[in-house]
Scaffold this motif. Structure first.
Motif, PDB file in Angstrom:
ATOM      1  N   ASN A 212      -0.268  -0.233  -1.135  1.00  0.00           N
ATOM      2  CA  ASN A 212       0.069   1.100  -1.657  1.00  0.00           C
ATOM      3  C   ASN A 212      -0.208   2.256  -0.707  1.00  0.00           C
ATOM      4  OD1 ASN A 212       1.077   0.828  -4.568  1.00  0.00           O
ATOM      5  ND2 ASN A 212      -0.641  -0.602  -4.446  1.00  0.00           N
ATOM      6  N   VAL A 213      -1.142   2.078   0.228  1.00  0.00           N
ATOM      7  CA  VAL A 213      -1.369   3.146   1.225  1.00  0.00           C
ATOM      8  C   VAL A 213      -0.379   2.856   2.354  1.00  0.00           C
ATOM      9  CG1 VAL A 213      -3.058   4.255   2.737  1.00  0.00           C
ATOM     10  CG2 VAL A 213      -3.772   3.368   0.516  1.00  0.00           C
ATOM     11  N   ARG A 214       0.831   3.386   2.205  1.00  0.00           N
ATOM     12  CA  ARG A 214       1.935   2.999   3.087  1.00  0.00           C
ATOM     13  C   ARG A 214       2.700   4.189   3.626  1.00  0.00           C
ATOM     14  NH1 ARG A 214       2.603  -1.889   5.489  1.00  0.00           N
ATOM     15  NH2 ARG A 214       1.102  -3.170   4.433  1.00  0.00           N
ATOM     16  N   LYS A 215       2.323   5.425   3.198  1.00  0.00           N
ATOM     17  CA  LYS A 215       3.101   6.597   3.619  1.00  0.00           C
ATOM     18  C   LYS A 215       2.970   6.756   5.140  1.00  0.00           C
ATOM     19  CE  LYS A 215       3.239  11.470   2.342  1.00  0.00           C
ATOM     20  NZ  LYS A 215       2.703  12.379   1.337  1.00  0.00           N
ATOM     21  N   GLN A 216       4.088   6.715   5.831  1.00  0.00           N
ATOM     22  CA  GLN A 216       4.060   6.746   7.291  1.00  0.00           C
ATOM     23  C   GLN A 216       3.405   8.040   7.792  1.00  0.00           C
ATOM     24  OE1 GLN A 216       7.903   6.320   9.065  1.00  0.00           O
ATOM     25  NE2 GLN A 216       7.035   5.646  11.004  1.00  0.00           N
TER      26      GLN A 216
ATOM     27  N   SER B 194       0.794   5.035  -7.598  1.00  0.00           N
ATOM     28  CA  SER B 194       1.609   6.184  -7.145  1.00  0.00           C
ATOM     29  C   SER B 194       0.736   7.256  -6.493  1.00  0.00           C
ATOM     30  CB  SER B 194       2.475   6.746  -8.270  1.00  0.00           C
ATOM     31  OG  SER B 194       1.648   7.297  -9.227  1.00  0.00           O
ATOM     32  N   LEU B 195      -0.511   7.393  -6.961  1.00  0.00           N
ATOM     33  CA  LEU B 195      -1.428   8.359  -6.328  1.00  0.00           C
ATOM     34  C   LEU B 195      -1.649   7.958  -4.856  1.00  0.00           C
ATOM     35  CD1 LEU B 195      -3.265  10.818  -7.083  1.00  0.00           C
ATOM     36  CD2 LEU B 195      -5.124   9.188  -7.312  1.00  0.00           C
ATOM     37  N   LEU B 196      -1.884   6.664  -4.642  1.00  0.00           N
ATOM     38  CA  LEU B 196      -2.115   6.183  -3.263  1.00  0.00           C
ATOM     39  C   LEU B 196      -0.851   6.313  -2.412  1.00  0.00           C
ATOM     40  CD1 LEU B 196      -4.265   2.984  -3.981  1.00  0.00           C
ATOM     41  CD2 LEU B 196      -5.056   5.118  -2.956  1.00  0.00           C
ATOM     42  N   GLN B 197       0.298   6.037  -3.038  1.00  0.00           N
ATOM     43  CA  GLN B 197       1.556   6.106  -2.265  1.00  0.00           C
ATOM     44  C   GLN B 197       1.861   7.526  -1.801  1.00  0.00           C
ATOM     45  OE1 GLN B 197       4.319   4.360  -5.065  1.00  0.00           O
ATOM     46  NE2 GLN B 197       3.013   2.544  -5.139  1.00  0.00           N
ATOM     47  N   ASN B 198       1.419   8.533  -2.575  1.00  0.00           N
ATOM     48  CA  ASN B 198       1.749   9.920  -2.237  1.00  0.00           C
ATOM     49  C   ASN B 198       0.670  10.630  -1.435  1.00  0.00           C
ATOM     50  OD1 ASN B 198       4.283  10.055  -3.484  1.00  0.00           O
ATOM     51  ND2 ASN B 198       3.258  10.012  -5.481  1.00  0.00           N
ATOM     52  N   ALA B 199      -0.479   9.975  -1.250  1.00  0.00           N
ATOM     53  CA  ALA B 199      -1.596  10.655  -0.574  1.00  0.00           C
ATOM     54  C   ALA B 199      -1.305  10.849   0.913  1.00  0.00           C
ATOM     55  CB  ALA B 199      -2.868   9.823  -0.737  1.00  0.00           C
TER      56      ALA B 199
ATOM     57  N   ALA C 118      -7.204  21.527   1.983  1.00  0.00           N
ATOM     58  CA  ALA C 118      -6.398  20.541   1.245  1.00  0.00           C
ATOM     59  C   ALA C 118      -5.892  21.160  -0.059  1.00  0.00           C
ATOM     60  CB  ALA C 118      -7.239  19.306   0.948  1.00  0.00           C
ATOM     61  N   GLU C 119      -4.618  20.877  -0.369  1.00  0.00           N
ATOM     62  CA  GLU C 119      -4.039  21.501  -1.571  1.00  0.00           C
ATOM     63  C   GLU C 119      -4.604  20.851  -2.841  1.00  0.00           C
ATOM     64  OE1 GLU C 119       0.084  22.557  -1.266  1.00  0.00           O
ATOM     65  OE2 GLU C 119       0.427  21.623  -3.230  1.00  0.00           O
ATOM     66  N   GLN C 120      -4.693  19.511  -2.821  1.00  0.00           N
ATOM     67  CA  GLN C 120      -5.234  18.794  -3.978  1.00  0.00           C
ATOM     68  C   GLN C 120      -6.201  17.727  -3.495  1.00  0.00           C
ATOM     69  OE1 GLN C 120      -5.297  18.932  -7.269  1.00  0.00           O
ATOM     70  NE2 GLN C 120      -4.129  20.823  -7.232  1.00  0.00           N
ATOM     71  N   LEU C 121      -7.326  17.621  -4.191  1.00  0.00           N
ATOM     72  CA  LEU C 121      -8.323  16.593  -3.864  1.00  0.00           C
ATOM     73  C   LEU C 121      -8.512  15.749  -5.119  1.00  0.00           C
ATOM     74  CD1 LEU C 121     -10.396  19.444  -2.456  1.00  0.00           C
ATOM     75  CD2 LEU C 121     -10.016  17.466  -0.997  1.00  0.00           C
ATOM     76  N   TYR C 122      -8.136  14.469  -5.042  1.00  0.00           N
ATOM     77  CA  TYR C 122      -8.274  13.571  -6.193  1.00  0.00           C
ATOM     78  C   TYR C 122      -9.422  12.606  -5.951  1.00  0.00           C
ATOM     79  CZ  TYR C 122      -3.641  14.954  -7.838  1.00  0.00           C
ATOM     80  OH  TYR C 122      -2.573  15.671  -8.306  1.00  0.00           O
ATOM     81  N   GLY C 123     -10.262  12.434  -6.978  1.00  0.00           N
ATOM     82  CA  GLY C 123     -11.300  11.410  -6.927  1.00  0.00           C
ATOM     83  C   GLY C 123     -10.968  10.363  -7.971  1.00  0.00           C
TER      84      GLY C 123
ATOM     85  N   LYS D 250      -1.852  19.465   1.955  1.00  0.00           N
ATOM     86  CA  LYS D 250      -1.995  17.991   1.901  1.00  0.00           C
ATOM     87  C   LYS D 250      -2.738  17.529   0.650  1.00  0.00           C
ATOM     88  CE  LYS D 250      -0.372  17.502   6.134  1.00  0.00           C
ATOM     89  NZ  LYS D 250       1.008  17.135   6.343  1.00  0.00           N
ATOM     90  N   VAL D 251      -2.478  16.265   0.303  1.00  0.00           N
ATOM     91  CA  VAL D 251      -3.144  15.641  -0.849  1.00  0.00           C
ATOM     92  C   VAL D 251      -4.131  14.600  -0.315  1.00  0.00           C
ATOM     93  CG1 VAL D 251      -2.797  14.146  -2.861  1.00  0.00           C
ATOM     94  CG2 VAL D 251      -1.175  15.984  -2.365  1.00  0.00           C
ATOM     95  N   LEU D 252      -5.391  14.727  -0.752  1.00  0.00           N
ATOM     96  CA  LEU D 252      -6.430  13.783  -0.309  1.00  0.00           C
ATOM     97  C   LEU D 252      -6.920  12.987  -1.519  1.00  0.00           C
ATOM     98  CD1 LEU D 252      -9.411  14.492   2.049  1.00  0.00           C
ATOM     99  CD2 LEU D 252      -9.890  13.679  -0.258  1.00  0.00           C
ATOM    100  N   VAL D 253      -7.118  11.699  -1.334  1.00  0.00           N
ATOM    101  CA  VAL D 253      -7.652  10.854  -2.415  1.00  0.00           C
ATOM    102  C   VAL D 253      -8.952  10.213  -1.936  1.00  0.00           C
ATOM    103  CG1 VAL D 253      -7.265   8.797  -3.836  1.00  0.00           C
ATOM    104  CG2 VAL D 253      -5.361  10.350  -3.362  1.00  0.00           C
ATOM    105  N   ASP D 254     -10.035  10.407  -2.716  1.00  0.00           N
ATOM    106  CA  ASP D 254     -11.295   9.726  -2.411  1.00  0.00           C
ATOM    107  C   ASP D 254     -11.405   8.532  -3.352  1.00  0.00           C
ATOM    108  OD1 ASP D 254     -13.772   9.117  -1.330  1.00  0.00           O
ATOM    109  OD2 ASP D 254     -14.835  10.337  -2.807  1.00  0.00           O
ATOM    110  N   VAL D 255     -11.358   7.336  -2.800  1.00  0.00           N
ATOM    111  CA  VAL D 255     -11.424   6.118  -3.617  1.00  0.00           C
ATOM    112  C   VAL D 255     -12.896   5.832  -3.909  1.00  0.00           C
ATOM    113  CG1 VAL D 255     -10.844   3.668  -3.709  1.00  0.00           C
ATOM    114  CG2 VAL D 255      -9.347   5.245  -2.454  1.00  0.00           C
TER     115      VAL D 255
END
Ligand SMILES: C[S@@+](CC[C@H](N)C(=O)[O-])C[C@H]1O[C@@H](n2cnc3c(N)ncnc32)[C@H](O)[C@@H]1O
Length: 301
Positions: free
Chosen positions: A241-245, A208-213, A167-172, A145-150
């Motif tokens: 943008n945070v819309r991925k079902q 796009s980062l938020l859409q794919n998280a 988690a596979e990728q952690l984005y800050g 999974k991809v996690l994004v810390d805003v």
């Protein structure tokens, strides 16, 4: 049991396993997370070492002079309030600083008298206890999974995610360049760069980062750092943008609380469903339950 005896016992046990089942058992031993509880101590120690490193680079109040609005908002609190970063300073640390006279839990109501009242404390980071609760009890298995810390600030969510999750990728994503540099320093020192990436950016440029998280974390990101119209705009951007079902959004405080003071067109019921959390789950006695109750989890519809 000492190491050599333990190794012998494990090998002996493996010798008794039916040969046909041995490959499956070995495969399970290589990949399982069932051993996490035995390695936990190492991860806690590593996070505490990171906190030591960061403390040495930052003033006691852990706020930078570039954070004008945040400093101003703290001063405007109805009761005298100080910022104490909960990741860098746990309760025991605060007690020892108070004993040394470097910090106080109270303020004098009438100067020179003994009339005192408790100071308000706020933290711009999750504590170690909150991070463990989030990764061990709130979020599901994050393998792949991809996690994004805003608003990743000191990077605590990213470092916690590296050590306590798969988690596979952690984005800050962090607006403040000085904090991005600090996060980079830790990532380099602890060799976290295979799974952590920090972007120096406004989250409102990262559609796009938020859409794919798969998981988005928002710990009180905007309230202290943006004025009300900027906060409303940023929340609109998040909700578009945070819309991925099926993806997850973890917030502090609740979405209802953050949005109640802002003028937005965000409708929560078609966007998210709150996932109830069990705040009593396997937690140590000294847990700050009030802090945990600020954590809310939502599934995106
Ligand atoms: C309360 S701190 C959260 C720290 C961290 N996520 C944690 O939980 O420990 C919020 C951070 O969000 C950053 N921030 C505020 N608005 C932002 C924006 N529009 N884009 C990126 N970062 C932002 C602030 O600079 C601040 O460092």
């Amino acid at each position: 049991m000492e190491f050599c005896a333990a190794r012998r016992a494990i090998l002996q046990l493996l010798g008794t396993v039916a040969p046909a089942d041995r490959p499956a058992l070995l495969q399970w031993m290589r990949t399982t997370r069932d051993f996490d509880e035995f390695t936990q101590d190492n991860n806690d120690i590593m996070l505490k070492n990171i906190a030591d490193d960061l403390r040495n680079c930052l003033p006691l109040e852990t706020m930078l002079s570039s954070e004008h609005l945040a400093l101003q908002k703290i001063q405007q609190q109805p009761k005298p309030t100080v910022h104490v970063d909960a990741f860098l300073y746990d309760e025991d640390f605060i007690d020892s600083l108070c004993e040394e006279g470097k910090m106080s839990r109270n303020y004098c109501m009438v100067c020179g008298s003994h009339q005192t009242a408790p100071l308000g404390f706020i933290s711009h980071s999750f504590s170690l206890m909150e991070l463990k609760f989030i990764y061990h009890h709130v979020l599901p298995d994050l393998s792949g999974k991809v996690l994004v810390d805003v608003g990743s600030r000191l990077g605590t969510v990213l470092f916690g995610g590296y050590l306590y999750s798969s988690a596979e990728q952690l984005y800050g994503v962090e607006l403040n360049g000085d904090f991005c540099q600090l996060q980079e320093m830790v990532i380099k020192k602890y060799q976290f760069n295979d799974r952590i990436k920090v972007l120096h950016a406004d989250i409102c440029t990262q559609g796009s980062l938020l859409q794919n998280a798969d998981v988005v974390i928002m710990n009180n990101v905007f309230e202290y750092f943006l004025n009300e119209s900027e906060q409303a705009r940023a929340w609109e951007y998040i909700s578009h943008n945070v819309r991925k079902q099926g993806s997850l959004l973890l917030t502090v405080p609740s979405l209802e609380e953050s949005l109640s003071v802002l003028q937005t067109n965000i409708q929560l019921s078609p966007w998210v469903k709150e996932v109830p959390l069990n705040y009593d789950e396997c937690l140590p006695e000294d847990t700050d339950r009030e802090a945990l109750e600020q954590i809310h989890l939502y599934e995106i519809l």
